[in-house]
Design an enzyme around this catalytic site. Sequence first.
Site, mmCIF file in Angstrom:
data_model
loop_
_atom_site.group_PDB
_atom_site.id
_atom_site.type_symbol
_atom_site.label_atom_id
_atom_site.label_comp_id
_atom_site.label_asym_id
_atom_site.label_seq_id
_atom_site.Cartn_x
_atom_site.Cartn_y
_atom_site.Cartn_z
ATOM 1 N N SER A 3 0.851 -1.181 0.000
ATOM 2 C CA SER A 3 0.000 0.000 0.000
ATOM 3 C C SER A 3 0.888 1.232 0.000
ATOM 4 O O SER A 3 2.010 1.195 0.516
ATOM 5 C CB SER A 3 -0.881 0.025 1.249
ATOM 6 O OG SER A 3 -1.533 1.273 1.394
ATOM 7 N N TYR A 16 -0.895 -0.532 10.131
ATOM 8 C CA TYR A 16 -1.170 -0.907 8.746
ATOM 9 C C TYR A 16 0.009 -0.518 7.853
ATOM 10 O O TYR A 16 0.492 -1.320 7.062
ATOM 11 C CB TYR A 16 -2.460 -0.227 8.279
ATOM 12 C CG TYR A 16 -2.838 -0.542 6.853
ATOM 13 C CD1 TYR A 16 -3.447 -1.738 6.525
ATOM 14 C CD2 TYR A 16 -2.606 0.377 5.834
ATOM 15 C CE1 TYR A 16 -3.805 -2.029 5.223
ATOM 16 C CE2 TYR A 16 -2.950 0.103 4.518
ATOM 17 C CZ TYR A 16 -3.558 -1.109 4.228
ATOM 18 O OH TYR A 16 -3.905 -1.386 2.931
#
Length: 116
Positions: A3, A16
Amino acid sequence: MASNAAHRAYPSFTLYGAAKAAVIHFAKGFSNDLLGRKIRANVISPGTTNTPVFDRFVPAEQLEAVKKYWADVMPIGRIGQPSDIGKTAVFLASDDSSFMLGAELLVDGGLSYLSK
């Protein structure tokens, strides 16, 4: 799949982002470890993409406003589509990317490296 959160410190996304940074490092390490077996590992790091995940985290009455916000933030002026990510995956799976290993492709509409 990693990501662009591995490159940007989004509020409340610390774990994350760290996990996605680890995925990027795994691709580098796995590419090195598997070189003798001619196995390549590369990573796609997408930005905001129009998937059903929005329905899980955003109330229905706010959905369009949230998508508009992200489209406005993106240097390219829109959020990603699943096909944007899919075409990148097809490229990485093809012989056209045979000289790439341990690489990361940011498919995020320019959000990681460009300002708007």
